[in-house]
Design a protein around this motif. Structure first.
Motif, mmCIF file in Angstrom:
data_model
loop_
_atom_site.group_PDB
_atom_site.id
_atom_site.type_symbol
_atom_site.label_atom_id
_atom_site.label_comp_id
_atom_site.label_asym_id
_atom_site.label_seq_id
_atom_site.Cartn_x
_atom_site.Cartn_y
_atom_site.Cartn_z
ATOM 1 N N UNK A 1 39.649 40.427 39.223
ATOM 2 C CA UNK A 1 39.794 40.709 37.796
ATOM 3 C C UNK A 1 40.913 41.730 37.615
ATOM 4 N N UNK A 2 41.964 41.330 36.913
ATOM 5 C CA UNK A 2 43.075 42.240 36.628
ATOM 6 C C UNK A 2 42.645 43.197 35.531
ATOM 7 N N UNK A 3 42.767 44.497 35.809
ATOM 8 C CA UNK A 3 42.399 45.528 34.844
ATOM 9 C C UNK A 3 43.631 46.127 34.163
ATOM 10 N N UNK A 4 44.696 46.317 34.953
ATOM 11 C CA UNK A 4 45.938 46.888 34.429
ATOM 12 C C UNK A 4 47.122 46.138 35.025
ATOM 13 N N UNK A 5 48.153 45.988 34.218
ATOM 14 C CA UNK A 5 49.400 45.361 34.659
ATOM 15 C C UNK A 5 50.526 46.288 34.246
ATOM 16 N N UNK A 6 51.284 46.784 35.212
ATOM 17 C CA UNK A 6 52.337 47.743 34.876
ATOM 18 C C UNK A 6 51.769 49.018 34.289
ATOM 19 N N UNK A 7 50.610 49.394 34.791
ATOM 20 C CA UNK A 7 49.889 50.602 34.355
ATOM 21 C C UNK A 7 49.407 50.541 32.903
ATOM 22 N N UNK A 8 49.399 49.331 32.326
ATOM 23 C CA UNK A 8 48.880 49.126 30.974
ATOM 24 C C UNK A 8 47.592 48.315 31.057
ATOM 25 N N UNK A 9 46.523 48.755 30.387
ATOM 26 C CA UNK A 9 45.274 47.991 30.422
ATOM 27 C C UNK A 9 45.447 46.615 29.798
ATOM 28 N N UNK B 1 33.648 49.394 33.135
ATOM 29 C CA UNK B 1 33.249 50.285 32.049
ATOM 30 C C UNK B 1 34.306 50.421 30.959
ATOM 31 N N UNK B 2 35.543 50.096 31.259
ATOM 32 C CA UNK B 2 36.602 50.331 30.277
ATOM 33 C C UNK B 2 36.888 49.133 29.382
ATOM 34 N N UNK B 3 36.004 48.183 29.329
ATOM 35 C CA UNK B 3 36.222 47.025 28.470
ATOM 36 C C UNK B 3 36.275 45.761 29.281
ATOM 37 N N UNK B 4 37.279 44.958 29.033
ATOM 38 C CA UNK B 4 37.361 43.676 29.710
ATOM 39 C C UNK B 4 38.606 43.608 30.575
ATOM 40 N N UNK B 5 38.834 42.461 31.168
ATOM 41 C CA UNK B 5 40.002 42.238 32.003
ATOM 42 C C UNK B 5 40.289 40.751 32.053
ATOM 43 N N UNK B 6 41.132 40.343 32.987
ATOM 44 C CA UNK B 6 41.490 38.939 33.147
ATOM 45 C C UNK B 6 41.047 38.475 34.535
ATOM 46 N N UNK C 1 43.291 45.940 40.024
ATOM 47 C CA UNK C 1 42.354 44.829 39.921
ATOM 48 C C UNK C 1 41.032 45.176 40.586
ATOM 49 N N UNK C 2 40.031 44.411 40.229
ATOM 50 C CA UNK C 2 38.682 44.608 40.747
ATOM 51 C C UNK C 2 38.341 43.465 41.687
ATOM 52 N N UNK C 3 37.839 43.819 42.881
ATOM 53 C CA UNK C 3 37.366 42.817 43.842
ATOM 54 C C UNK C 3 36.070 43.344 44.457
ATOM 55 N N UNK C 4 35.023 42.552 44.334
ATOM 56 C CA UNK C 4 33.722 42.926 44.906
ATOM 57 C C UNK C 4 33.285 44.326 44.489
ATOM 58 N N UNK D 1 52.252 33.842 38.843
ATOM 59 C CA UNK D 1 51.679 32.783 39.665
ATOM 60 C C UNK D 1 50.164 32.729 39.657
ATOM 61 N N UNK D 2 49.574 32.923 38.483
ATOM 62 C CA UNK D 2 48.114 32.821 38.372
ATOM 63 C C UNK D 2 47.735 31.966 37.176
ATOM 64 N N UNK D 3 46.520 31.455 37.215
ATOM 65 C CA UNK D 3 45.850 30.973 36.016
ATOM 66 C C UNK D 3 44.579 31.795 35.918
ATOM 67 N N UNK D 4 44.145 32.031 34.707
ATOM 68 C CA UNK D 4 42.957 32.852 34.527
ATOM 69 C C UNK D 4 42.511 32.860 33.088
ATOM 70 N N UNK D 5 41.520 33.706 32.833
ATOM 71 C CA UNK D 5 41.004 33.833 31.471
ATOM 72 C C UNK D 5 40.447 35.228 31.282
ATOM 73 N N UNK D 6 40.452 35.651 30.019
ATOM 74 C CA UNK D 6 39.892 36.949 29.694
ATOM 75 C C UNK D 6 38.382 36.938 29.842
ATOM 76 N N UNK D 7 37.850 38.072 30.241
ATOM 77 C CA UNK D 7 36.399 38.206 30.350
ATOM 78 C C UNK D 7 35.805 38.545 29.005
#
Length: 126
Positions: free
Chosen positions: A74-82, A48-53, A106-109, A31-37
């Motif tokens: 920003x979603x960093x991992x989904x199901x414990x997978x980056x 620091x570990x790269x990018x996210x969504x 995920x990252x917030x603020x 239930x989201x729309x988004x884009x890769x960073x």
């Protein structure tokens, strides 16, 4: 010239098993729309570990909202997978079934958070 693509065996097997058992295949929904960073955007956010969504829209009442995700996270991992792109996120999402519970980092603020989403069936797909 022809284009070639590969469909992972596990996905094909899951589709086949669901069609045999239920007469159709169901896709999970977050239930989201988004884009890769971009790498530059990730660096600005201190990832620091790269990018996210980055989430552009977490739909009201969606599994993402119920997991605590909001627009701008920003979603960093989904199901414990980056995840480093929207494609990565979709690939990971397809490993699950509607009704499964998935942990999302995920990252917030500037703070890393952890939520759990109970996936639903994607109503937009047949």
């Amino acid at each position: 010239p022809s284009s070639r693509f590969a469909t992972p065996y596990d996905h094909v097997r899951r589709v086949f098993e669901q069609v045999v058992e239920h007469g159709r295949f169901t896709y999970p929904a977050l239930g989201i729309t988004g884009e890769g960073l971009t790498v530059e955007q990730a660096e600005r956010l201190g990832i620091s570990r790269g990018t996210g969504v980055r989430i552009d829209n977490a739909e009201e009442g969606s599994p993402a909202r119920q997991a605590g995700l909001r627009d701008g996270d920003v979603i960093l991992e989904f199901g414990r997978q980056p995840v480093s792109s929207l494609n990565d996120l979709l690939t990971e999402l397809r490993r699950y079934d509607p009704g499964d519970v998935v942990f999302i980092s995920y990252l917030r603020n500037g703070e890393e958070e952890l939520g759990a989403a109970w996936l639903t069936e994607d109503p937009a797909l047949p």
